[in-house]
Design a protein around this motif. Structure first.
Motif, short mmCIF file in Angstrom:
data_model
loop_
_atom_site.label_atom_id
_atom_site.label_comp_id
_atom_site.label_asym_id
_atom_site.label_seq_id
_atom_site.Cartn_x
_atom_site.Cartn_y
_atom_site.Cartn_z
N THR A 12 0.68 -1.48 0.14
CA THR A 12 0.11 -0.15 -0.01
C THR A 12 0.79 1.32 -0.18
O THR A 12 0.30 2.25 0.33
CB THR A 12 -0.96 -0.08 1.28
OG1 THR A 12 -0.32 -0.15 2.38
CG2 THR A 12 -2.02 -1.06 1.35
N THR B 286 -1.37 -6.60 3.47
CA THR B 286 -2.39 -6.41 3.96
C THR B 286 -3.51 -7.32 4.25
O THR B 286 -4.23 -7.45 5.32
CB THR B 286 -2.90 -5.03 3.09
OG1 THR B 286 -1.94 -4.31 2.98
CG2 THR B 286 -4.16 -4.31 3.92
N ALA B 287 -3.77 -8.08 3.16
CA ALA B 287 -4.79 -9.31 3.22
C ALA B 287 -4.62 -10.13 4.42
O ALA B 287 -5.52 -10.75 5.05
CB ALA B 287 -4.87 -10.22 2.11
N TYR B 315 -5.14 -8.34 -1.93
CA TYR B 315 -5.76 -7.07 -1.38
C TYR B 315 -7.23 -6.87 -2.28
O TYR B 315 -8.16 -6.48 -1.71
CB TYR B 315 -5.03 -5.99 -1.40
CG TYR B 315 -5.39 -4.53 -0.98
CD1 TYR B 315 -4.90 -4.26 0.11
CD2 TYR B 315 -6.31 -3.80 -1.76
CE1 TYR B 315 -5.42 -2.98 0.49
CE2 TYR B 315 -6.74 -2.73 -1.06
CZ TYR B 315 -6.33 -2.18 0.05
OH TYR B 315 -6.78 -1.02 0.50
#
Lengths: 238, 335
Positions: A12, B286-287, B315
């Motif tokens: 991200t 993130t997942a 994600y």
């Protein structure tokens, strides 16, 4: 244009890095990108974090990829390549100078002796060198309002502690490697503590929660314990 | 409308999806540790994904309702019960005025989320409801909830009213009434006590010695009791760098795996600092952050390397499922 590197921080964020060493010429470059991003955030951009040699830009992969239509990281790279020449056009901003009173040594600076011994100096010499320089705020990070300052005298460089200390009092002034900084809130940390300021570096109820911002010039002024207490009291009243 | 905390549990705080936009001022993101469980709890009661809910840790609170409520309990299983009768998780539950929700100790996972339809009537601080404990910012007076706290709540969003009335009628005067359906279990990860956590190589991965690189992928690491919302301190083989250098501080994020000089790994979590100076040798995808957020102290994890493409694909997949879930619920609310 200065050479730079682009690389991901997880899934991200994208990092723009200029060199491996603290360099006063990198700083305006990073500020210019930050200023440009303030004006022209790209779709899916969450926020950015400027640091000494890097600016890290967080993004939402879902939004930046238009719900999975494109590769998220490739999109982030494309945005960076588009932004760099544009940001180079940004105007320079004038710096503020902020004076920070510090009570060095004793109870407030328990590691002053260690820093002096490590660098074969007397505690007085450490204080003179530390308060005799102008520091530039390269970034605010680690904790709310915590300034990372550039300009520490080479003779004062001292390694971090091996394990972070459980709780460091608010206002503590420390050294880690060739960096110096101030702890705005009580927090764990690994820096060598040489003094303490009575000023509040962070207050969420102030209009601007952080006393300092990236780009400011900081000057430390040695004060006595008595002056420290008087300033603390004065601040408490207001 | 309000609710009262009768017993606070080990650590119960108000959290949302996080305080973004102020990291450049050093202000932490905070927010839920398991953002997927939080988001589903909010979706189930018709809230926005940016709304706040309660995050309970290890052992949950007892909450008394001063008015009728529509709630959803997600995350770790703390055997939730209303007035002594167990209620089911991952679905909307109508709870009658005057009744009490009691959460016990977590059996699977360690963090439970309780969302209330309309969410809390509390002010945002710097754009978020999230509680940042160390700086006493946000949430309920910037602190963990205590017995006697009364949290004001907003009115129900209009879209849940048909479902609410239906459950109220079926409840027939009982303390609570839950839907027969629950959220699709594929939307959230299955919590495991000793999970394998997918990571990317961190920016400083190459600084690890060859032996340490092998250890990172082969060894197990225990989540110690010193782990909290700020970070997990791991116990296991210590890692070392091929050459020792002081790093210049730079950004770190949720799931950054750092190696301090002593070599015991740290994983930064929801209350992470914005920047740090320890080498970033890996980054949890993130997942998998919800899976990691639900690992209780004492349990062990191991790391598995994946590519950035794979991480972002997971994600997007998770986000797609959550969007599907939201659309499905809009339909259910009209029922």
């Amino acid at each position: 244009m200065r050479p730079f590197q682009l690389y991901p921080l997880g899934d991200t964020a994208i990092v723009l890095q200029f060199g491996e060493e603290i360099d006063d010429n990198i700083f305006p470059r990073i500020r210019a990108i930050a200023a440009y991003l303030d004006q022209h955030p790209f779709p899916g951009m969450m926020e950015y974090v400027p640091a000494y040699t890097t600016i890290t830009i967080y993004y939402d992969p879902w939004v930046i990829s238009e719900k999975g239509k494109y590769d998220p990281y490739a999109m982030a790279v494309a945005h960076m390549q588009e932004l760099l020449p544009q940001a180079a056009q940004e105007k320079k901003q004038k710096a503020r100078t902020i004076k920070i009173p510090v009570c060095y040594g004793g109870e407030y600076g328990p590691d002053l002796e260690f820093v002096a011994d490590h660098n074969k100096l007397s505690p007085k010499q450490v204080i003179r060198l530390h308060s005799g320089a102008d520091y530039i705020v390269h970034m605010i990070g680690f904790a709310p309002g915590f300034p990372y300052l550039g300009g520490l005298h080479k003779k004062l460089a001292t390694p971090r502690k091996d394990m972070p200390q459980a709780l460091i009092p608010a206002g503590s002034v420390g050294i880690a490697g060739n960096q110096t900084g101030i702890y705005p809130i009580e927090t764990p940390g690994g820096w060598q503590l040489i003094g303490r300021t009575p000023l509040e570096l962070f207050n969420p109820n102030r209009e601007t929660p952080s006393l300092l911002r990236a780009g400011d010039i900081v000057r430390f002024e040695p004060i006595s314990e008595k002056q420290f207490n008087a300033l603390k009291e004065k601040q408490h009243e207001s | 409308m309000s609710l009262e905390i009768i017993k606070p549990g080990v650590l119960t705080t108000i959290q949302d999806a996080g305080r973004y936009g102020y990291q450049k001022d050093g202000i932490l993101v905070s927010g839920a540790m398991d953002t997927v469980a939080l988001r589903i709890a909010n979706l189930l009661v018709g809230n926005l994904k940016s709304d706040a809910a309660l995050e309970a840790t290890i052992t949950g609170p007892q909450v008394k309702f001063a008015s009728d409520q529509l709630i959803a309990v997600t995350g770790a299983d703390m055997a939730p019960a209303v007035d002594g009768t167990p209620i089911k998780m991952w679905r909307p539950v109508f709870v009658k005025k005057g009744s009490t929700l009691k959460l016990g100790s977590a059996t699977t996972g360690c963090r439970t989320y309780v969302a209330f339809s309309g969410s809390f009537a509390i002010p945002k601080v710097l754009g978020s409801y999230a509680t940042y404990l160390r700086a006493a910012v946000g949430g309920y007076e910037g602190r963990a909830l205590q017995a006697g706290d009364v949290i004001p709540c907003n009115e129900f969003p209009e879209k849940v009213l048909p479902l609410l009335e239906q459950l109220q009628a079926s409840g027939n005067g009982h303390s609570f009434c839950e839907t027969k359906w629950a959220v699709d279990p594929h939307v959230h990860p299955v919590y495991q006590e000793n999970p394998e956590i997918q990571v990317l190589r961190g920016p400083e991965y190459d600084r690890l010695s060859e032996l340490s690189k092998m250890y990172l992928w082969k060894e197990k690491f225990q989540v110690t009791a010193q782990s909290d919302r700020m970070g997990y301190q791991l116990l296991g083989v210590t890692l070392s760098l091929s050459h020792k250098t002081e790093l210049i501080s730079t950004a770190v994020t949720f799931g950054t795996v750092q190696v301090p000089p002593k070599g015991s790994l740290i994983i930064l979590m929801a209350d992470r600092q914005t920047t740090g100076g320890y080498p970033r040798v890996a980054q949890v995808i993130t997942a998998d952050l919800p899976l990691l957020a639900q690992v209780p102290p004492g349990k062990v994890i191991r790391f598995k390397e994946v590519s950035l493409e794979e991480a972002q694909m997971q994600y997007l997949k998770q986000e797609y499922h959550l969007e599907q879930c939201k659309q499905g619920l809009e339909f259910k609310f009209r029922a």
